[in-house]
Design a protein around this motif. Structure first.
Motif, PDB file in Angstrom:
ATOM      1  N   ALA A  59     -12.068   1.569  -4.254  1.00  0.00           N
ATOM      2  CA  ALA A  59     -10.880   0.853  -4.386  1.00  0.00           C
ATOM      3  C   ALA A  59     -11.016   0.205  -5.901  1.00  0.00           C
ATOM      4  O   ALA A  59      -9.767   0.764  -6.458  1.00  0.00           O
ATOM      5  CB  ALA A  59     -10.680  -0.090  -3.280  1.00  0.00           C
ATOM      6  N   MET A  63      -8.415   1.864  -8.764  1.00  0.00           N
ATOM      7  CA  MET A  63      -7.388   0.981  -9.424  1.00  0.00           C
ATOM      8  C   MET A  63      -7.490   0.526 -10.760  1.00  0.00           C
ATOM      9  O   MET A  63      -6.774  -0.071 -11.266  1.00  0.00           O
ATOM     10  CB  MET A  63      -7.099  -0.335  -8.103  1.00  0.00           C
ATOM     11  CG  MET A  63      -6.431  -0.057  -6.958  1.00  0.00           C
ATOM     12  SD  MET A  63      -6.113  -1.370  -6.111  1.00  0.00           S
ATOM     13  CE  MET A  63      -7.702  -1.980  -5.470  1.00  0.00           C
ATOM     14  N   LEU A 102      -1.882  -8.670  -9.030  1.00  0.00           N
ATOM     15  CA  LEU A 102      -1.758  -8.337  -7.584  1.00  0.00           C
ATOM     16  C   LEU A 102      -0.482  -7.317  -7.407  1.00  0.00           C
ATOM     17  O   LEU A 102      -0.460  -6.714  -6.235  1.00  0.00           O
ATOM     18  CB  LEU A 102      -1.155  -9.725  -6.816  1.00  0.00           C
ATOM     19  CG  LEU A 102      -2.210 -10.817  -6.552  1.00  0.00           C
ATOM     20  CD1 LEU A 102      -1.808 -11.981  -6.402  1.00  0.00           C
ATOM     21  CD2 LEU A 102      -3.084 -10.103  -5.549  1.00  0.00           C
ATOM     22  N   THR A 105      -2.690  -4.242  -6.427  1.00  0.00           N
ATOM     23  CA  THR A 105      -3.073  -4.129  -5.059  1.00  0.00           C
ATOM     24  C   THR A 105      -1.955  -4.187  -4.087  1.00  0.00           C
ATOM     25  O   THR A 105      -1.964  -3.425  -2.929  1.00  0.00           O
ATOM     26  CB  THR A 105      -3.834  -5.394  -4.783  1.00  0.00           C
ATOM     27  OG1 THR A 105      -3.302  -6.600  -4.909  1.00  0.00           O
ATOM     28  CG2 THR A 105      -5.080  -5.438  -5.474  1.00  0.00           C
ATOM     29  N   ASP A 106      -0.845  -4.717  -4.441  1.00  0.00           N
ATOM     30  CA  ASP A 106       0.426  -4.698  -3.614  1.00  0.00           C
ATOM     31  C   ASP A 106       0.798  -3.237  -3.408  1.00  0.00           C
ATOM     32  O   ASP A 106       1.365  -2.620  -2.186  1.00  0.00           O
ATOM     33  CB  ASP A 106       1.417  -5.572  -4.022  1.00  0.00           C
ATOM     34  CG  ASP A 106       1.251  -7.027  -3.781  1.00  0.00           C
ATOM     35  OD1 ASP A 106       0.221  -7.363  -3.187  1.00  0.00           O
ATOM     36  OD2 ASP A 106       1.916  -7.897  -4.331  1.00  0.00           O
ATOM     37  N   ARG A 108      -0.700  -0.462  -3.678  1.00  0.00           N
ATOM     38  CA  ARG A 108      -1.700   0.234  -3.143  1.00  0.00           C
ATOM     39  C   ARG A 108      -1.668   0.026  -1.480  1.00  0.00           C
ATOM     40  O   ARG A 108      -1.874   1.089  -1.181  1.00  0.00           O
ATOM     41  CB  ARG A 108      -3.157   0.041  -3.555  1.00  0.00           C
ATOM     42  CG  ARG A 108      -3.392   0.539  -5.048  1.00  0.00           C
ATOM     43  CD  ARG A 108      -3.555   2.013  -4.807  1.00  0.00           C
ATOM     44  NE  ARG A 108      -3.765   2.591  -6.381  1.00  0.00           N
ATOM     45  CZ  ARG A 108      -4.373   3.660  -6.520  1.00  0.00           C
ATOM     46  NH1 ARG A 108      -5.166   4.302  -5.711  1.00  0.00           N
ATOM     47  NH2 ARG A 108      -4.770   4.139  -7.687  1.00  0.00           N
ATOM     48  N   ALA A 109      -1.328  -1.223  -1.243  1.00  0.00           N
ATOM     49  CA  ALA A 109      -1.434  -1.478   0.285  1.00  0.00           C
ATOM     50  C   ALA A 109      -0.234  -0.849   0.730  1.00  0.00           C
ATOM     51  O   ALA A 109      -0.154  -0.429   1.985  1.00  0.00           O
ATOM     52  CB  ALA A 109      -1.272  -2.895   0.183  1.00  0.00           C
ATOM     53  N   SER A 112      -0.924   2.725   1.373  1.00  0.00           N
ATOM     54  CA  SER A 112      -1.954   3.022   2.260  1.00  0.00           C
ATOM     55  C   SER A 112      -1.595   3.720   3.819  1.00  0.00           C
ATOM     56  O   SER A 112      -0.458   3.307   4.276  1.00  0.00           O
ATOM     57  CB  SER A 112      -2.867   2.160   2.759  1.00  0.00           C
ATOM     58  OG  SER A 112      -3.992   2.424   3.432  1.00  0.00           O
ATOM     59  N   TYR A 121      -5.186  -6.420   4.723  1.00  0.00           N
ATOM     60  CA  TYR A 121      -4.545  -6.867   3.485  1.00  0.00           C
ATOM     61  C   TYR A 121      -3.530  -7.670   3.743  1.00  0.00           C
ATOM     62  O   TYR A 121      -3.493  -8.741   2.878  1.00  0.00           O
ATOM     63  CB  TYR A 121      -4.328  -5.729   2.596  1.00  0.00           C
ATOM     64  CG  TYR A 121      -3.676  -6.048   1.373  1.00  0.00           C
ATOM     65  CD1 TYR A 121      -4.577  -6.441   0.347  1.00  0.00           C
ATOM     66  CD2 TYR A 121      -2.206  -6.190   0.996  1.00  0.00           C
ATOM     67  CE1 TYR A 121      -4.130  -6.681  -0.740  1.00  0.00           C
ATOM     68  CE2 TYR A 121      -1.686  -6.562  -0.064  1.00  0.00           C
ATOM     69  CZ  TYR A 121      -2.692  -6.830  -1.227  1.00  0.00           C
ATOM     70  OH  TYR A 121      -2.074  -7.184  -2.433  1.00  0.00           O
ATOM     71  N   ARG A 125      -3.435 -11.473   2.103  1.00  0.00           N
ATOM     72  CA  ARG A 125      -2.437 -11.359   0.788  1.00  0.00           C
ATOM     73  C   ARG A 125      -1.758 -12.952   0.976  1.00  0.00           C
ATOM     74  O   ARG A 125      -1.721 -13.399  -0.463  1.00  0.00           O
ATOM     75  CB  ARG A 125      -1.226 -10.597   1.241  1.00  0.00           C
ATOM     76  CG  ARG A 125      -0.244 -10.412   0.047  1.00  0.00           C
ATOM     77  CD  ARG A 125      -0.731 -10.203  -1.358  1.00  0.00           C
ATOM     78  NE  ARG A 125       0.048 -10.049  -2.437  1.00  0.00           N
ATOM     79  CZ  ARG A 125       0.437 -11.073  -3.254  1.00  0.00           C
ATOM     80  NH1 ARG A 125       0.193 -12.423  -3.191  1.00  0.00           N
ATOM     81  NH2 ARG A 125       1.225 -10.685  -4.315  1.00  0.00           N
ATOM     82  N   ALA A 128      -4.177 -14.493  -1.604  1.00  0.00           N
ATOM     83  CA  ALA A 128      -4.599 -13.640  -2.724  1.00  0.00           C
ATOM     84  C   ALA A 128      -4.399 -14.370  -4.008  1.00  0.00           C
ATOM     85  O   ALA A 128      -5.393 -14.275  -4.859  1.00  0.00           O
ATOM     86  CB  ALA A 128      -4.065 -12.296  -2.539  1.00  0.00           C
TER      87      ALA A 128
END
Length: 148
Positions: A59, A63, A102, A105-106, A108-109, A112, A121, A125, A128
């Motif tokens: 990951a 990223m 963030l 990652t947001d 990416r989530a 997913s 996640y 979160r 986070a």
């Protein structure tokens, strides 16, 4: 210090070491969590690693380009101000820096297809931003180590 983070951190000769150090940072940050919320973070992190061994390194590597893109404006400002270290610099902008990171990652989530990962996640979160803010000094140190 005028060279961009992208040029320095994403170089094929350096990328693997950057990813290794960032994984070490994440592992250390999780290990240092305490209390009830720390237990939730540790459990969620262990769950992620159980779902797919190697997922954390994978990951981070996937990223890294987006994280570097988000950190580039901070690095450019830091480079022109050239005061102190990058971790301290990020710590003076905790909301802005953590929100920038963030967003990666947001996104990416949201994309997913793995329900277990998305579920974990979503549970992690809410805390986070606080966790990212706590990690900014260490993140800055890793970035600066590889960018100088």
């Amino acid at each position: 210090m005028a060279e961009t983070l992208k040029a320095r951190l994403l170089d094929s000769d350096r990328r693997s070491a950057v990813v290794d150090d960032l994984q070490g940072l994440v592992d250390a940050e999780v290990a240092n969590k305490s209390g009830l919320s720390g237990g939730v973070v540790k459990t969620g992190y262990a769950g992620l690693k159980k779902v797919k061994p190697g997922i954390v390194r994978e990951a981070i590597d996937k990223m890294l380009d987006e994280f570097v893109e988000q950190l580039e404006p901070f690095w450019a400002t830091f480079s022109t101000e050239a005061a102190g270290d990058f971790g301290t610099f990020l710590g003076t902008r905790p909301q802005e820096a953590s929100e920038a990171l963030l967003t990666v990652t947001d996104r990416r989530a949201e994309r997913s297809s793995r329900g277990a990962i998305t579920s974990i996640y979503s549970k992690l979160r809410p805390k986070a931003q606080e966790n990212v803010i706590e990690a900014l000094p260490g993140l800055g140190a890793v970035i600066e180590k590889h960018a100088r």
